[in-house]
Motif scaffolding. Structure first.
Motif, short mmCIF file in Angstrom:
data_model
loop_
_atom_site.label_atom_id
_atom_site.label_comp_id
_atom_site.label_asym_id
_atom_site.label_seq_id
_atom_site.Cartn_x
_atom_site.Cartn_y
_atom_site.Cartn_z
N PHE A 5 7.83 -17.98 1.72
CA PHE A 5 6.47 -18.44 1.44
C PHE A 5 5.46 -17.35 1.76
CE2 PHE A 5 2.54 -20.30 3.08
CZ PHE A 5 2.11 -21.03 1.98
N VAL A 6 5.64 -16.70 2.92
CA VAL A 6 4.70 -15.65 3.34
C VAL A 6 4.83 -14.42 2.44
CG1 VAL A 6 4.00 -14.15 5.24
CG2 VAL A 6 4.74 -16.49 5.72
N VAL A 7 6.06 -14.07 2.06
CA VAL A 7 6.28 -12.89 1.23
C VAL A 7 5.49 -12.98 -0.08
CG1 VAL A 7 8.00 -11.75 -0.25
CG2 VAL A 7 8.49 -12.15 2.16
N LEU A 8 5.40 -14.18 -0.66
CA LEU A 8 4.71 -14.36 -1.93
C LEU A 8 3.23 -13.97 -1.84
CD1 LEU A 8 6.17 -17.68 -3.36
CD2 LEU A 8 6.41 -15.39 -4.31
N TYR A 9 2.65 -14.11 -0.64
CA TYR A 9 1.23 -13.79 -0.46
C TYR A 9 1.01 -12.48 0.29
CZ TYR A 9 0.19 -18.46 -2.11
OH TYR A 9 0.10 -19.58 -2.88
N TYR A 10 2.03 -11.99 0.94
CA TYR A 10 1.91 -10.83 1.82
C TYR A 10 1.45 -9.59 1.09
CZ TYR A 10 3.44 -7.00 4.83
OH TYR A 10 3.50 -5.85 5.57
N VAL A 11 1.94 -9.36 -0.13
CA VAL A 11 1.65 -8.11 -0.84
C VAL A 11 0.20 -8.04 -1.32
CG1 VAL A 11 4.01 -7.70 -1.60
CG2 VAL A 11 2.50 -9.11 -3.00
N PHE A 12 -0.48 -9.18 -1.43
CA PHE A 12 -1.83 -9.15 -1.98
C PHE A 12 -2.88 -8.64 -0.99
CE2 PHE A 12 0.53 -11.94 -4.77
CZ PHE A 12 0.24 -11.35 -5.99
N PRO A 13 -2.90 -9.11 0.29
CA PRO A 13 -3.81 -8.45 1.23
C PRO A 13 -3.45 -6.98 1.46
CG PRO A 13 -2.41 -10.05 2.35
CD PRO A 13 -2.26 -10.28 0.89
N LEU A 14 -2.16 -6.66 1.37
CA LEU A 14 -1.74 -5.26 1.51
C LEU A 14 -2.32 -4.42 0.39
CD1 LEU A 14 -0.07 -3.02 2.79
CD2 LEU A 14 1.89 -3.81 1.45
N LYS A 15 -2.27 -4.94 -0.84
CA LYS A 15 -2.81 -4.21 -1.99
C LYS A 15 -4.31 -4.00 -1.85
CE LYS A 15 -2.95 -4.26 -7.03
NZ LYS A 15 -2.63 -5.03 -8.26
N SER A 16 -5.04 -5.03 -1.39
CA SER A 16 -6.48 -4.90 -1.19
C SER A 16 -6.80 -3.89 -0.09
CB SER A 16 -7.08 -6.26 -0.83
OG SER A 16 -6.96 -7.16 -1.91
N LEU A 17 -5.96 -3.87 0.94
CA LEU A 17 -6.15 -2.92 2.03
C LEU A 17 -5.99 -1.49 1.53
CD1 LEU A 17 -6.63 -2.78 5.10
CD2 LEU A 17 -4.16 -2.81 5.42
#
Length: 210
Positions: A86-98
């Motif tokens: 569940f977390v992996v599905l959303y994890y990459v998006f704040p990383l990309k914004s960062l």
């Protein structure tokens, strides 16, 4: 009647979720126009590449768990694994914004950057906390002493990741060194902390193989 768990189906589900996360990253590239004609498309490619390889790194960590655990699965393991996916599905998006903010592609305030660091570290914490708990659960259930110690080592190893991410969240929450990226650079400490943990563990359990 207690039915045996099918580890193959659990791994197949997990691989499907990782593949879906990668697909979402591709969709978010927004390549409606030729990126060769637009300078910022190159920055999109960089942020996508970093996010993609981080995702692959997480997949390798997850893959290695199933190699080391000896195929043990129960409902507790399934629960931890489900939360991780569940977390992996959303994890990459704040990383990309960062990454985009570091590249200057997205304008962001110091307050917004602090919030982004907190979300990034929260995802990092939850992922590696789940991995650590999965190893710990498997270590308690295996009857092979050598394997149990090996699993215990990795449980503590990934607990260090979770603890350091909690420190990163605290630093970002307090607004310390945000302009210098301190909540991100603190992850450099993973190297020495994991190294000294391995030395201590091998000294206490000399016959353990990692």
């Amino acid at each position: 009647m207690k039915l045996p768990h099918n580890i193959g189906r659990l791994e197949a589900l997990s691989d499907g979720v990782f593949a879906f996360a990668a697909t979402l990253m591709v969709v978010s590239l927004d390549l409606n126009e030729s990126w060769l004609d637009l300078p910022d498309k190159g920055l999109n490619l960089i942020s996508f590449a970093v996010s993609f390889f981080v995702l692959i790194g997480l997949w390798v960590v997850h893959y290695n768990y199933f190699r080391r655990s000896g195929g043990y699965v129960d409902y507790v393991i399934i629960a931890y694994n489900t939360l991780l996916l569940f977390v992996v599905l959303y994890y990459v998006f704040p990383l990309k914004s960062l990454i985009n903010s570091w590249l200057g592609k997205e304008r962001i305030t110091m307050e917004g950057l602090a919030d982004l660091f907190q979300w990034y570290s929260l995802g990092f914490l939850l992922i590696f906390l789940c991995i650590s708990l999965m190893y710990r659960r498997a270590s308690k259930k295996t009857k092979n002493i050598s394997r149990a110690l090996n699993l215990l080592f990795y449980s503590r190893h990934f607990a260090i990741y979770a603890l350091l991410s909690a420190v990163s969240i605290l630093i970002a929450f307090l607004g310390i060194g945000i302009q210098y990226g301190l909540p991100g650079f603190i992850y450099i400490l993973l190297g020495p902390l994991c190294y000294y943990h391995a030395l201590h563990f091998n000294k206490k359990y000399p016959n353990t193989q990692q």
